[in-house]
Structures are given as C-alpha cells and as structure tokens.
Design a protein around this motif. Structure first.
Motif, PDB file in Angstrom:
ATOM      1  N   GLY A 116       0.810  -1.209   0.000  1.00 40.39           N
ATOM      2  CA  GLY A 116       0.000   0.000   0.000  1.00 40.39           C
ATOM      3  C   GLY A 116       0.848   1.265   0.000  1.00 40.39           C
ATOM      4  O   GLY A 116       2.032   1.245  -0.337  1.00 40.39           O
ATOM      5  N   PHE A 117       0.253   2.395   0.397  1.00 39.02           N
ATOM      6  CA  PHE A 117       0.965   3.680   0.426  1.00 39.02           C
ATOM      7  C   PHE A 117       1.817   3.731   1.686  1.00 39.02           C
ATOM      8  O   PHE A 117       1.305   3.634   2.795  1.00 39.02           O
ATOM      9  CB  PHE A 117      -0.044   4.829   0.424  1.00 39.02           C
ATOM     10  CG  PHE A 117       0.579   6.164   0.126  1.00 39.02           C
ATOM     11  CD1 PHE A 117       0.564   6.685  -1.158  1.00 39.02           C
ATOM     12  CD2 PHE A 117       1.178   6.910   1.124  1.00 39.02           C
ATOM     13  CE1 PHE A 117       1.130   7.914  -1.433  1.00 39.02           C
ATOM     14  CE2 PHE A 117       1.754   8.134   0.860  1.00 39.02           C
ATOM     15  CZ  PHE A 117       1.728   8.644  -0.433  1.00 39.02           C
ATOM     16  N   GLN A 118       3.141   3.881   1.497  1.00 37.79           N
ATOM     17  CA  GLN A 118       4.067   3.875   2.627  1.00 37.79           C
ATOM     18  C   GLN A 118       4.960   5.105   2.592  1.00 37.79           C
ATOM     19  O   GLN A 118       5.168   5.720   1.537  1.00 37.79           O
ATOM     20  CB  GLN A 118       4.941   2.613   2.599  1.00 37.79           C
ATOM     21  CG  GLN A 118       4.172   1.315   2.730  1.00 37.79           C
ATOM     22  CD  GLN A 118       3.456   1.177   4.046  1.00 37.79           C
ATOM     23  OE1 GLN A 118       3.865   1.755   5.057  1.00 37.79           O
ATOM     24  NE2 GLN A 118       2.363   0.426   4.056  1.00 37.79           N
ATOM     25  N   GLY A 119       5.484   5.451   3.757  1.00 38.88           N
ATOM     26  CA  GLY A 119       6.387   6.595   3.872  1.00 38.88           C
ATOM     27  C   GLY A 119       7.806   6.232   3.504  1.00 38.88           C
ATOM     28  O   GLY A 119       8.125   5.087   3.158  1.00 38.88           O
ATOM     29  N   VAL A 120       8.699   7.223   3.617  1.00 47.81           N
ATOM     30  CA  VAL A 120      10.070   7.033   3.148  1.00 47.81           C
ATOM     31  C   VAL A 120      10.877   6.123   4.062  1.00 47.81           C
ATOM     32  O   VAL A 120      11.828   5.495   3.612  1.00 47.81           O
ATOM     33  CB  VAL A 120      10.781   8.396   3.003  1.00 47.81           C
ATOM     34  CG1 VAL A 120      10.162   9.206   1.879  1.00 47.81           C
ATOM     35  CG2 VAL A 120      10.752   9.172   4.316  1.00 47.81           C
TER      36      VAL A 120
END
Length: 205
Positions: A116-120
């Motif tokens: 899914g959408f993940q951070g750095v």
C-alpha cells in the motif's frame, strides 16, 4: 532455457546430512500443459506456452475455450511463454517438476506483496531526524528537503518519496533446489521467494 509455472505454498526448513539447517520455500510446480508451440517459421521466434491451474468453464470466453481445446485440456487459469525451451515438447503434453534436479540452481520470478501507500522510512529505509531540538516534533520519520525552490522549481523524476510500495515483478537468481517431491509436484528451493502464500511464481533455469 527450461521452466515451469508454480504456486507458492509456504516456507519450512530442511536439515542436511551435516546437521545444517536450511530455510527453504515450498512451491507446487506443475503439472503444466503445453498449449502452444511457437516456431521460427510461424511466429518468428521459438517458445513453449505452458498453462497451469484449473479454471471453471463458465469463467472462460470462447477464444480461451477453443485455444485450450486444441491441447485437449480444460480451461486453465495461468498461461506463460518460455522462450527457447530446451526440452522438446508437443502440444498437449505435460511438463512436470521432474525437469529439475536436486542441487541445481534456478531463478524464481514472482510478484512481491503489496504494502500500500508507505512513507520514506519503510519504503526507502530513511532514518529520519533522530533527535528533537529547537521545537521540532513529529519529525522522526520525515523525508526532509526534496530539492530547490527557485531552481529547479520542480521535483526530479525518481526522487525517493512516499508512495505505493510492493506489487513489483521480482526475479531472485541462483536459488538452490534442495529437494523434489515428484509425487506431490513439490519443489523446495533455498531461501525466500517473492509473493504471498498462494501466489503464482515462475521457476526458470
């Protein structure tokens, strides 16, 4: 080249004769039906088309049904071409896990798990700020600066930022075939293989 389509079952470990433990992945490889043989004369290249996994007839369109009927096989879920196949096979014949031998190295292709959408921090391994000072808060997992303002006034392509992670086609090379269970169509390869349990993988040599 030789290859087969398989389904990832899960992971286990095997103890060798020397007592050494080896983590390995269980793959249900085949049996795959040869549904098309491509030649240099008719198609411009040589390849073998393999089909794997049963599929209900009602979920197949007319073109698929007729295509599989040429190989005298019911509808299949997954079809894959293998270029320059080193083993001579005719349409309708079956490819089993016996094409591989214990001890040889193979390459496994699969689709990684979708995150899914993940951070750095999770996506690219950033370490964040690390310490709080001068009124900073909630900055431990921040990406920091991403570029100039007046110049270049844009974000360069390929900048490591937050976004969708996983779901990529990945090839893992040089995995060793630990054991083969021909009666169950199982092949055990060393190490991990991309994808979740039940996902489709390609084993190539």
């Amino acid at each position: 080249m030789k290859g087969i389509i398989g389904k990832k079952i899960g992971m286990t470990s095997i103890f060798g004769a020397d007592g050494k433990q080896t983590a390995c992945t269980i793959i249900e490889a085949g049996p795959c039906v040869v549904t098309q043989v491509k030649t240099e004369d008719s198609d411009g290249y040589t390849a073998l088309q393999l089909a794997f996994g049963d599929k209900k007839e009602k979920h197949s369109n007319k073109a698929e049904t007729n295509h599989f009927a040429k190989a005298n096989t019911p509808a299949k879920s997954f079809v894959k071409e293998f270029r320059d196949y080193s083993i001579d096979k005719n349409i309708g014949e079956t490819v089993t896990v016996d094409i591989f031998a214990e001890g040889e190295s193979v390459d496994v292709v699969g689709t990684t798990k979708g995150k899914g959408f993940q951070g750095v921090v999770k996506r690219h391994g950033f370490s964040g700020v690390g310490e709080q000072s001068h009124g900073q808060h909630d900055r431990q997992r921040a990406p920091g600066s991403i570029g100039g303002s007046s110049y270049p006034s844009r974000v360069f392509k390929g900048m490591r930022m937050a976004g969708r992670m996983g779901g990529d086609r990945v090839k893992v090379k040089g995995l060793k075939v630990i054991k083969i269970f021909a009666d169950k169509n199982y092949i055990l390869v060393s190490g991990s293989v991309p994808g979740h349990n039940g996902s489709i993988v390609l084993i190539q040599k």
